[in-house]
Write an enzyme that holds these catalytic residues in place. Structure first.
Site, PDB file in Angstrom:
ATOM      1  CG  HIS A  45      -1.966   1.089   1.153  1.00  0.00           C
ATOM      2  ND1 HIS A  45      -3.280   0.828   0.828  1.00  0.00           N
ATOM      3  CD2 HIS A  45      -1.898   2.425   1.342  1.00  0.00           C
ATOM      4  CE1 HIS A  45      -3.977   1.955   0.833  1.00  0.00           C
ATOM      5  NE2 HIS A  45      -3.152   2.946   1.150  1.00  0.00           N
ATOM      6  CG  HIS A  82      -1.139   6.942  -1.920  1.00  0.00           C
ATOM      7  ND1 HIS A  82      -2.310   7.045  -2.643  1.00  0.00           N
ATOM      8  CD2 HIS A  82      -1.445   6.280  -0.790  1.00  0.00           C
ATOM      9  CE1 HIS A  82      -3.296   6.471  -1.968  1.00  0.00           C
ATOM     10  NE2 HIS A  82      -2.794   5.997  -0.837  1.00  0.00           N
ATOM     11  CD  GLN A 122      -7.186  10.664  -2.514  1.00  0.00           C
ATOM     12  OE1 GLN A 122      -6.011  10.353  -2.462  1.00  0.00           O
ATOM     13  NE2 GLN A 122      -8.042  10.353  -1.552  1.00  0.00           N
ATOM     14  CG  HIS A 154      -7.683   4.053   0.133  1.00  0.00           C
ATOM     15  ND1 HIS A 154      -7.062   3.450  -0.934  1.00  0.00           N
ATOM     16  CD2 HIS A 154      -6.792   4.958   0.643  1.00  0.00           C
ATOM     17  CE1 HIS A 154      -5.838   3.967  -1.065  1.00  0.00           C
ATOM     18  NE2 HIS A 154      -5.653   4.864  -0.117  1.00  0.00           N
ATOM     19  CD  GLU A 211      -6.943   6.700   5.360  1.00  0.00           C
ATOM     20  OE1 GLU A 211      -5.821   7.076   5.756  1.00  0.00           O
ATOM     21  OE2 GLU A 211      -7.271   6.699   4.154  1.00  0.00           O
ATOM     22  CG  ASP A 254      -0.954   5.288   3.292  1.00  0.00           C
ATOM     23  OD1 ASP A 254      -1.198   5.424   2.067  1.00  0.00           O
ATOM     24  OD2 ASP A 254      -1.752   5.636   4.167  1.00  0.00           O
TER      25      ASP A 254
END
Length: 428
Positions: free
Chosen positions: A59, A61, A154, A212, A215, A311
């Site tokens: 995981h 970005h 996103q 996701h 969260e 992350d």
């Protein structure tokens, strides 16, 4: 004849063995005759050192990595301000910018023995420059690093006019995994509908699914329940993951006692991101302040595969990071209170074997026939590696040595004490 031999290393299970490599594959694990070792193209002496399969991050970005401070600092430290800042940055960042930053991060990763990464790529903007950039990075690093790309809306699958369309466009361009963010849709109903839609897309295309999910500090954010049901419905067991699941930290125990068996029944996996979630969660709390980590040990007790993810590194959400998955496991160990020797050893597996399982990596491991990718660490055991986060003395990717570091013991100037010191210590 071997091209490379890693001699005398200690494997994670405590076995002392030589590893013989031919081409890009492990050919032999065991006690290799001295004359055979002498004929190898190269021998790396790993006596007393830990030899592990490579680290894996399920995981990340990468489109945003190493952009800290652009367009400005996240002053509140919250998830929502980070998303807002990224929304500005993705409109001004060029393909070249994102490729350059991502390749630099991949260099860091290789130096730390991190040789497989799953990165979420924002598909919100119609220009899809992030997708274009990450596909180029994937092509460039393919000889030495396995990179999986997730089509990640996103701003929500339905929250933006072209959100769903752009996910499909990204998948058509060659992105590997279906992503989503149900808790960021406008309503709980839209969030549940997005989970069902995305699971259907993954099933129809034969792709993996990684959402996701929840969260948030809101205990009523329960999209993971829908995710587990859809994974079961579409037969996505082993191909689907729920990332973060931080709302579970705040849920009441009775509901969780129902939820966890549903997750276990589905066969989905879970990715917890301790560095980021203990930083972003609980920002609205005074005291007691929630840490927001999902229920790692409780899920593992039911046989659910749970991994640790990095992350973010130096981006709008997180101001630190080094591409060291042992940092991630070290922090996760503390926050999840996994301090028993067996639990600490499990934390090491979470950033190696378990994360490889989550990503469905082929040929991963230290057995004959596996890909010849491994790491030699200046530690004796997995738990010592967690304690020290030690130097990677050698990193081998697909049969080639891609990074090396000289052992660097500290030199002392103390009367009556040793001239050098190494913080290695026999552990349980």
């Amino acid at each position: 004849m071997f091209d490379l031999v890693i001699a005398g290393g200690t494997l994670p299970d405590g076995t002392v063995a030589d590893i013989g490599i031919r081409g890009d594959r492990i050919a032999e694990v065991g006690q290799i005759d001295a004359s055979v070792k002498a004929s190898a193209g190269r021998v790396i002496d790993a006596s007393g050192d830990l030899v592990s399969p490579p680290f894996v991050d399920p995981h990340f970005h990468m489109d945003a990595t190493l952009s800290y401070g652009l367009p400005r600092i996240n002053a509140s430290g919250t998830l929502l301000e980070g998303i807002s800042l990224w929304g500005e940055l993705r409109e001004i960042a060029s393909v070249e910018d994102m490729v350059a930053r991502a390749l630099t991060y991949c260099d860091w990763a290789v130096s730390m023995g991190l040789l497989a990464i799953r990165t979420h790529v924002d598909t919100t903007p119609d220009h899809l420059r992030g997708v274009e950039a990450m596909l180029e990075v994937k092509r460039k690093v393919a000889p030495y690093l396995d990179l999986q790309l997730v089509a990640f809306p996103q701003d929500g699958l339905y929250r933006t006019r072209t959100g769903r369309e752009n996910v499909l466009r990204a998948l058509d361009m060659g992105v590997d995994v279906v992503g989503g963010i149900p808790h960021f849709e406008r309503t709980m109903e839209d969030g549940a509908a997005s989970v069902k839609d995305l699971a259907r897309i993954a099933a129809e295309r034969g792709l993996m699914l990684d959402l996701h999910c929840d969260e948030t500090d809101d205990p009523m954010s329960r999209h993971v329940e829908t995710l587990a049901a859809e994974v079961t419905r579409h037969g996505l067991s082993g191909r689907a993951a729920g990332s973060h699941l931080t709302s579970m930290h705040s849920m009441d125990n009775y509901y969780v006692s129902k939820l966890l068996p549903l997750i276990a029944e589905s066969g989905m996996t879970v990715i917890s991101n301790p560095l980021i979630n203990i930083t972003l969660q609980g920002r609205h709390d005074t005291f007691p302040k929630r840490r927001g980590l999902t229920r790692v040990k409780e899920m593992q007790a039911l046989g659910i595969t749970v991994g640790w993810g990095q992350d973010c590194t130096l981006d709008p959400w997180y101001s630190l990071g080094t591409a060291d998955m042992l940092d991630v496991a070290f922090m996760g160990l503390h926050v999840a209170q996994m301090t028993h020797p067996e639990e600490m050893a499990r934390c090491f597996r979470m950033v190696t074997e378990d994360n490889a399982k989550i990503m469905n990596l082929d040929g991963y491991g230290l057995k004959p026939g596996c890909m010849a990718s491994l790491v030699v660490l200046d530690a004796g055991t997995p738990t010592e590696a967690l304690r020290l986060r030690p130097d990677r003395l050698a990193v081998i990717s697909k049969g080639k040595v891609v990074a090396e570091r000289t052992r660097n013991d500290a030199r002392l100037g103390l009367a009556g004490r040793p001239a050098t010191v190494r913080r290695r210590h026999a552990a349980i």
